[in-house]
Design an enzyme around this catalytic site. Structure first.
Site, PDB file in Angstrom:
ATOM      1  N   ASP A  21      70.126  -4.746  58.036  1.00  0.00           N
ATOM      2  CA  ASP A  21      71.454  -5.174  58.447  1.00  0.00           C
ATOM      3  C   ASP A  21      72.303  -3.892  58.460  1.00  0.00           C
ATOM      4  O   ASP A  21      71.930  -2.896  57.825  1.00  0.00           O
ATOM      5  CB  ASP A  21      71.977  -6.183  57.419  1.00  0.00           C
ATOM      6  CG  ASP A  21      73.420  -6.513  57.606  1.00  0.00           C
ATOM      7  OD1 ASP A  21      73.763  -7.022  58.674  1.00  0.00           O
ATOM      8  OD2 ASP A  21      74.216  -6.245  56.682  1.00  0.00           O
TER       9      ASP A  21
ATOM     10  N   ASP B  45      76.374  -3.539  58.659  1.00  0.00           N
ATOM     11  CA  ASP B  45      77.624  -3.613  57.899  1.00  0.00           C
ATOM     12  C   ASP B  45      77.345  -4.063  56.454  1.00  0.00           C
ATOM     13  O   ASP B  45      76.832  -5.152  56.230  1.00  0.00           O
ATOM     14  CB  ASP B  45      78.513  -4.627  58.637  1.00  0.00           C
ATOM     15  CG  ASP B  45      79.720  -5.063  57.849  1.00  0.00           C
ATOM     16  OD1 ASP B  45      80.515  -4.195  57.491  1.00  0.00           O
ATOM     17  OD2 ASP B  45      79.863  -6.278  57.607  1.00  0.00           O
TER      18      ASP B  45
ATOM     19  N   GLY C 186      78.305 -11.023  57.593  1.00  0.00           N
ATOM     20  CA  GLY C 186      77.146 -11.318  58.426  1.00  0.00           C
ATOM     21  C   GLY C 186      77.365 -12.388  59.481  1.00  0.00           C
ATOM     22  O   GLY C 186      76.501 -12.649  60.302  1.00  0.00           O
TER      23      GLY C 186
ATOM     24  N   ARG D 122      81.813 -12.926  65.104  1.00  0.00           N
ATOM     25  CA  ARG D 122      83.269 -12.788  65.246  1.00  0.00           C
ATOM     26  C   ARG D 122      83.956 -14.141  65.404  1.00  0.00           C
ATOM     27  O   ARG D 122      84.929 -14.443  64.714  1.00  0.00           O
ATOM     28  CB  ARG D 122      83.561 -11.900  66.457  1.00  0.00           C
ATOM     29  CG  ARG D 122      84.965 -11.351  66.498  1.00  0.00           C
ATOM     30  CD  ARG D 122      85.146 -10.483  67.741  1.00  0.00           C
ATOM     31  NE  ARG D 122      84.166  -9.418  67.818  1.00  0.00           N
ATOM     32  CZ  ARG D 122      83.909  -8.711  68.911  1.00  0.00           C
ATOM     33  NH1 ARG D 122      84.569  -8.948  70.028  1.00  0.00           N
ATOM     34  NH2 ARG D 122      82.995  -7.753  68.904  1.00  0.00           N
TER      35      ARG D 122
ATOM     36  N   ASP E   4      73.051  -7.811  52.966  1.00  0.00           N
ATOM     37  CA  ASP E   4      74.106  -7.884  51.939  1.00  0.00           C
ATOM     38  C   ASP E   4      74.859  -9.211  52.014  1.00  0.00           C
ATOM     39  O   ASP E   4      75.829  -9.407  51.278  1.00  0.00           O
ATOM     40  CB  ASP E   4      75.120  -6.750  52.116  1.00  0.00           C
ATOM     41  CG  ASP E   4      76.019  -6.986  53.308  1.00  0.00           C
ATOM     42  OD1 ASP E   4      75.490  -7.277  54.409  1.00  0.00           O
ATOM     43  OD2 ASP E   4      77.255  -6.920  53.147  1.00  0.00           O
TER      44      ASP E   4
ATOM     45  N   SER F 211      76.804  -7.616  64.623  1.00  0.00           N
ATOM     46  CA  SER F 211      77.968  -6.969  65.253  1.00  0.00           C
ATOM     47  C   SER F 211      77.722  -6.518  66.684  1.00  0.00           C
ATOM     48  O   SER F 211      76.718  -5.873  66.991  1.00  0.00           O
ATOM     49  CB  SER F 211      78.390  -5.766  64.419  1.00  0.00           C
ATOM     50  OG  SER F 211      79.471  -5.122  65.047  1.00  0.00           O
TER      51      SER F 211
ATOM     52  N   ASN G 129      79.623  -4.369  67.854  1.00  0.00           N
ATOM     53  CA  ASN G 129      80.034  -2.966  67.776  1.00  0.00           C
ATOM     54  C   ASN G 129      78.957  -2.082  67.153  1.00  0.00           C
ATOM     55  O   ASN G 129      79.208  -0.898  66.898  1.00  0.00           O
ATOM     56  CB  ASN G 129      81.322  -2.849  66.954  1.00  0.00           C
ATOM     57  CG  ASN G 129      82.507  -3.489  67.663  1.00  0.00           C
ATOM     58  OD1 ASN G 129      82.898  -3.044  68.740  1.00  0.00           O
ATOM     59  ND2 ASN G 129      83.060  -4.552  67.099  1.00  0.00           N
TER      60      ASN G 129
END
Ligand code: B16
Ligand code: MG
Length: 216
Positions: free
Chosen positions: A8, A10, A45, A48, A169, A115, A117
């Site tokens: 993962d 972020d 996780g 958006r 996480d 994400s 991004n």
């Protein structure tokens, strides 16, 4: 036998979780919606639009689909502005060392992030070229806890899911890895998650290569 590790992004490799919080907080404050770090834990996780729905649980008016899209776009513009300043110093302790140790031993490595991004973040922190595959929010329909992003990463790597280890996480990400039929290492905010096969406070607290050898 573990042949690949899917990270993962972020909260596992980079510290972008705080920038997500700041961007959502700014948007929520502007809208007069109560939002704090405790509620923010539920966004880890999660995509958006699903994150926005969680924030809107506290709103005292309802929003149309167009308004929701505008709110999500506004948050993303704040977030994108913040991540433009990311440098390699945003890498979490042990991230680069772990990735390099696995590569050295011939273990395939990939990104499995919700994400959209992710490509920008990987470029900004200088690790884009280290991965054999990148699966992210741009390529999937169902985000974590659905298994899609990790299954896509395994497919891109051409490694069977049962031979992959996911590092996560977020509880939603731990579920996603388990739903994909993979082994899961839970770190950071998810380190208490008893469903994971392996748990550690941080990547610096675990010798991943040593654990992988025990699975052979
Ligand atoms: P974006 P990960 C996730 O990244 C974040 O943890 C989550 O907070 C965010 O809402 C999601 O990405 C979508 O991000 O708005 O940039 O597409 O932990 O899966 O790497
Ligand atoms: Mg995460």
């Amino acid at each position: 036998m573990i042949q690949a590790v899917i990270f993962d992004l972020d909260g596992v490799l980079v510290t972008t979780d705080d920038s997500h919080y700041e961007a959502w907080k700014r948007m929520a404050d502007e809208e007069g919606i109560c939002f704090n770090r405790q509620i923010n834990q539920r966004l880890r996780g999660v995509s958006r639009m699903e994150s926005l729905e969680i924030i809107l649980e506290r709103a005292n008016k309802s929003y149309t689909e167009d308004e929701k899209n505008a709110l999500a776009a506004r948050k993303n513009s704040y977030y994108v502005a913040l991540i433009q300043h990311l440098t390699p110093s945003a890498l979490l302790p042990g991230a680069l060392e772990t990735v390099n140790a696995l590569r050295k031993q011939g273990i395939k490595i990939a990104i499995g992030s919700s994400s959209k991004n992710a490509p920008t973040i990987l470029r900004q922190v200088g690790i884009a070229d280290l991965f054999d595959a990148v699966a992210d929010g741009n390529q999937i329909k169902h985000s974590k806890p659905a298994p899609d992003v990790f299954l896509l990463a395994a497919e891109l790597l051409r490694i069977p899911p049962a031979n992959c280890l996911v590092v996560e996480d977020a509880d939603a990400g731990v579920e996603s890895g388990l739903n994909a039929g993979m082994k899961v290492l839970a770190v950071g905010a998810a380190s208490y998650n008893q469903k994971a096969h392996l748990r550690a406070d941080a990547l610096t607290d675990i010798d991943l290569m040593a654990w992988i050898r025990t699975q052979a």
